[in-house]
Design a protein around this motif. Structure first.
Motif, PDB file in Angstrom:
ATOM      1  N   GLU A  21       0.808  -1.205   0.000  1.00 36.79           N
ATOM      2  CA  GLU A  21       0.000   0.000   0.000  1.00 36.79           C
ATOM      3  C   GLU A  21       0.850   1.269   0.000  1.00 36.79           C
ATOM      4  OE1 GLU A  21      -0.074  -2.291   2.298  1.00 36.79           O
ATOM      5  OE2 GLU A  21       0.646  -1.451   4.200  1.00 36.79           O
ATOM      6  N   LYS A  22       2.161   1.163   0.283  1.00 37.59           N
ATOM      7  CA  LYS A  22       3.020   2.338   0.381  1.00 37.59           C
ATOM      8  C   LYS A  22       3.983   2.470  -0.789  1.00 37.59           C
ATOM      9  CE  LYS A  22       2.983   2.579   5.450  1.00 37.59           C
ATOM     10  NZ  LYS A  22       3.817   2.593   6.679  1.00 37.59           N
ATOM     11  N   GLU A  23       4.442   1.359  -1.405  1.00 34.67           N
ATOM     12  CA  GLU A  23       5.448   1.417  -2.473  1.00 34.67           C
ATOM     13  C   GLU A  23       5.135   0.368  -3.520  1.00 34.67           C
ATOM     14  OE1 GLU A  23       8.576  -1.196   0.250  1.00 34.67           O
ATOM     15  OE2 GLU A  23       9.245   0.619  -0.770  1.00 34.67           O
ATOM     16  N   SER A  24       5.619   0.585  -4.731  1.00 37.31           N
ATOM     17  CA  SER A  24       5.429  -0.331  -5.842  1.00 37.31           C
ATOM     18  C   SER A  24       6.524  -1.391  -5.846  1.00 37.31           C
ATOM     19  CB  SER A  24       5.453   0.454  -7.152  1.00 37.31           C
ATOM     20  OG  SER A  24       6.704   1.076  -7.332  1.00 37.31           O
ATOM     21  N   PRO A  25       6.319  -2.533  -6.547  1.00 38.39           N
ATOM     22  CA  PRO A  25       7.359  -3.571  -6.595  1.00 38.39           C
ATOM     23  C   PRO A  25       8.667  -3.069  -7.213  1.00 38.39           C
ATOM     24  CG  PRO A  25       5.244  -4.481  -7.246  1.00 38.39           C
ATOM     25  CD  PRO A  25       5.053  -3.012  -7.119  1.00 38.39           C
ATOM     26  N   GLU A  26       8.589  -2.192  -8.228  1.00 36.78           N
ATOM     27  CA  GLU A  26       9.817  -1.680  -8.838  1.00 36.78           C
ATOM     28  C   GLU A  26      10.642  -0.875  -7.824  1.00 36.78           C
ATOM     29  OE1 GLU A  26       6.874  -2.706 -11.799  1.00 36.78           O
ATOM     30  OE2 GLU A  26       6.824  -1.355 -10.090  1.00 36.78           O
ATOM     31  N   GLN A  27       9.983  -0.004  -7.073  1.00 39.19           N
ATOM     32  CA  GLN A  27      10.701   0.768  -6.065  1.00 39.19           C
ATOM     33  C   GLN A  27      11.307  -0.137  -4.987  1.00 39.19           C
ATOM     34  OE1 GLN A  27       7.848   3.564  -4.587  1.00 39.19           O
ATOM     35  NE2 GLN A  27       7.839   4.798  -6.452  1.00 39.19           N
ATOM     36  N   PHE A  28      10.554  -1.169  -4.584  1.00 40.42           N
ATOM     37  CA  PHE A  28      11.057  -2.078  -3.553  1.00 40.42           C
ATOM     38  C   PHE A  28      12.276  -2.850  -4.037  1.00 40.42           C
ATOM     39  CE2 PHE A  28      11.116  -4.862  -0.036  1.00 40.42           C
ATOM     40  CZ  PHE A  28      11.277  -6.149  -0.512  1.00 40.42           C
ATOM     41  N   LEU A  29      12.268  -3.327  -5.296  1.00 47.72           N
ATOM     42  CA  LEU A  29      13.412  -4.068  -5.823  1.00 47.72           C
ATOM     43  C   LEU A  29      14.633  -3.165  -5.948  1.00 47.72           C
ATOM     44  CD1 LEU A  29      11.669  -6.272  -8.538  1.00 47.72           C
ATOM     45  CD2 LEU A  29      12.583  -7.004  -6.350  1.00 47.72           C
ATOM     46  N   GLY A  30      14.408  -1.880  -6.327  1.00 48.02           N
ATOM     47  CA  GLY A  30      15.539  -0.956  -6.388  1.00 48.02           C
ATOM     48  C   GLY A  30      16.161  -0.725  -5.020  1.00 48.02           C
TER      49      GLY A  30
END
Length: 641
Positions: A21-30
């Motif tokens: 709910e706070k971040e997207s998967p792309e941002q998390f992987l980065g």
């Protein structure tokens, strides 16, 4: 095995930090790639691949892990949720690529009891072929689901041997010893010394400011007077241009309807336009020849107008063929009335022009009178200012006397300041001692409350840990293909309900497509009708233009009539001469030089330019009336008929 255990633990740790709910998967992987830069490239690639796969198939893995906690994993902790997700992803998508031996090493690096329960639940052929396959089919295509379940069924014998080996390890392992209870100890903190209360600083005495004058927040009256004068002049100019606008709009509305004289009397019925356009400026410009894009209503309206004109012309021809009377007498009477109307218009134009000149003379006379009044008012103001200056001088002398008396009183009051300061110092010291004692009592009380709060928190933590160790029971899973069986008419399962809703949406979509096709066909038919109407309108306009050009040539050939004099014009000229004589007489009395024509003042230049623009606009309006009169001739002839 420790190598694989560290990789799996790092993947579980990073997966626990993901918040959808706070971040997207792309941002998390980065962010995860940045955090794993200290590891070796092989470990970093393996962990990032596991994280991306778990995020991509998160719904699929959630189905299996949630069902495991409901059925066989009731006694397992929720903290191992991400561990089971990682093992499920490796078994489903990476077992062929890693190999069975490497997969066994990863499983053995984790707790044997947990892995035995989860692998026994997940690789159970009954579960794979029944509800797991059905649940995955709701999320993905059936072909993909079969390509995932078939390899799991092939590896089931080898996995069963691994499960038996894990059971042997858990049986041979000694039971865990009883854990020690942690005894909390008090913190050995240094008691801070009480802070000294600083002495209050003396409050500076500020001189009382003078009040803000009332004129600061009030706008001046001069702009309001100027705005009222501008509105009055503009309203007066618009009244003067009212008749000019009437003449300009005469071609767009039916002209004055006149009836032939009956029994020696002349009766006129004027049909004025319902609205008169008010021009925001005092100048008129010739319209540019720009094509106007007509909408549907305008096209149909103009087509109907030309159709009615054609029908009326055909009726008139039929009446003439049937033997109707001639309209020569009526046409002669109409020409006389038109000539009379032109003379009246010329007289009205002359009156309007003379009224403007008269208003100019009256304005000049009013300015001269205002100048004389201002001079008298300035003389009175000078006398009042002299009186005020004298009063100010007397008031200043009185203020100086009062200041001397005040200084003497202050000098006497300073003698008793030292005694008052000693009394104030003693009172402040006593107040500081009282405040210090109160602070010491408050600190002791707060320390006791903190110890009581710490004891209460430790008891609450021990109770919460005891509650976490107790097993939790979940409800049974929901089967979407099962009928509730409440005994109602038309009961159906959720899967059947979804299928029926899909069929209903498809039928509604077909109806919308048919309706859309009908609307498009209607629009095409309507556009074709509009194109036909536009062609007919263009033909009628061309014919009207040719006839208007012929009538304009005939009108130019005729000699213009000289404007006749009127009593109103003579009266206005006489009033203008009287106003000019009065203005010159007052100018001579005030010793004000008359404005010269060679180098006029700025206001005189504006007035001269204003009258020049009025003359030019009158000439342009006359030319526009001459051009538009020929275009309106067919309409007047039809009305006369």
């Amino acid at each position: 095995m420790a190598y694989y255990g560290k990789c799996v633990d790092a993947a579980i740790e990073q997966l626990g930090r993901f918040h959808p709910e706070k971040e997207s998967p792309e941002q998390f992987l980065g962010a995860a790639r940045t955090a794993l830069q200290t590891l070796s490239p092989q470990k970093q690639a393996f962990i990032l691949e596991v994280l991306s796969g778990c995020l991509e198939y998160r719904k699929l893995l959630t189905v299996v892990v949630d069902a495991f906690y409901v059925r066989d994993g009731r006694l397992c902790l929720r903290a191992d949720y991400h561990l089971f997700q990682v093992i499920c992803y490796l078994a489903t998508f990476q077992l062929e690529e890693l190999g069975f031996q490497l997969f066994c090493n990863i499983i053995k690096s984790q707790p044997a009891d947990k892995m035995r329960k989860f692998l026994g639940f997940f690789f159970n052929p009954l579960n794979l072929c029944s509800w797991i396959k059905d649940e995955w089919s709701l999320l993905y295509d059936l072909a993909h689901v079969q390509s995932w379940t078939e390899p799991l069924l092939r590896w089931q014998p080898e996995v069963q041997a691994l499960i038996d080996q894990l059971e042997g390890q858990s049986a041979s392992r000694p039971p865990p010893s009883r854990a020690r209870v942690t005894e909390p100890k008090k913190f050995n903190l240094t008691v801070p010394r009480p802070r000294a209360i600083p002495l209050p600083e003396p409050v500076p005495v500020v001189a009382k400011p003078a009040p803000v004058p009332r004129s600061t927040h009030q706008p001046p009256k001069e702009p309001q007077v100027l705005e009222m004068t501008k509105r009055y002049n503009r309203r007066k100019a618009e009244e003067l241009l009212l008749l000019a606008n009437l003449e300009e709009m005469r071609c767009a509305v039916p002209r004055a309807r006149r009836e032939p004289p009956a029994q020696g009397s002349r009766k006129l019925r004027l049909c004025f336009p319902p609205r008169i356009r008010e021009s925001p400026k005092l100048t008129f410009y010739e319209p540019n020849e720009v094509p106007v894009k007509l909408n549907t209503a305008a096209i149909l309206r103009e087509g109907a107008l030309y159709q009615r004109q054609v029908e009326k012309e055909l009726q008139r021809v039929d009446k003439l063929v049937d033997g109707a009377g001639d309209f020569s007498e009526f046409l002669e009477w109409q020409k006389k009335m038109q000539a009379k109307d032109r003379e009246e218009r010329r007289a009205a134009d002359a009156c309007r022009r003379l009224r403007g000149k008269l208003s100019h003379e009256e304005a000049t006379l009013a300015r001269q009178q205002l100048l004389q009044k201002n001079r008298q008012r300035a003389a009175r103001k000078k006398e009042e200012m002299a009186e005020l200056m004298q009063q100010c001088a007397e008031r200043r002398l009185q203020e100086q006397r009062s200041l001397r008396e005040l200084v003497e009183q202050v000098m006497e009051g300073q003698k008793n300041v030292k005694v008052a300061q000693m009394k104030l110092l003693k009172g402040r010291r006593q107040t500081v001692q009282e405040v210090t004692e109160e602070n010491r009592a408050l600190l002791q009380r707060s320390a006791e409350e903190a110890r009581e709060e710490q004891r209460r928190r430790s008891e609450l933590i021990s109770q919460l840990r005891a509650l976490e160790t107790q097993p939790t029971r979940q409800g049974r899973p929901v089967d979407l293909t099962e009928i509730p069986g409440h005994g109602l008419e038309g009961e159906m399962s959720i899967v059947e309900l979804r299928e029926r809703l899909a069929l209903l949406k498809e039928a509604q979509w077909r109806q919308e497509e048919e309706r859309r096709d009908q609307i498009i066909q209607g629009k095409r038919t309507k556009s074709q009708e509009l194109r036909n109407a536009l062609e007919q309108i263009s033909l009628c306009r061309a014919a009207m233009g040719r006839s208007a050009a012929l009538r304009l040539e005939e009108k130019k050939a005729a000699a213009p009539e000289a404007p006749s004099q009127d009593e109103r014009v003579q009266e206005l000229q006489r009033r203008i001469e009287e106003a000019a004589a009065e203005r010159r007489r007052q100018a001579a009395q005030l010793h004000v030089p008359a404005p010269r024509t060679g180098c006029p003042k700025p206001r005189a230049q504006l007035e001269a330019q204003h009258w020049l623009e009025l003359e030019q606009s009158r000439a342009r309006r006359l030319r526009a009336v001459q051009r538009g009169g020929s275009a309106c001739e067919p309409r007047r002839r039809l009305q006369a008929t």
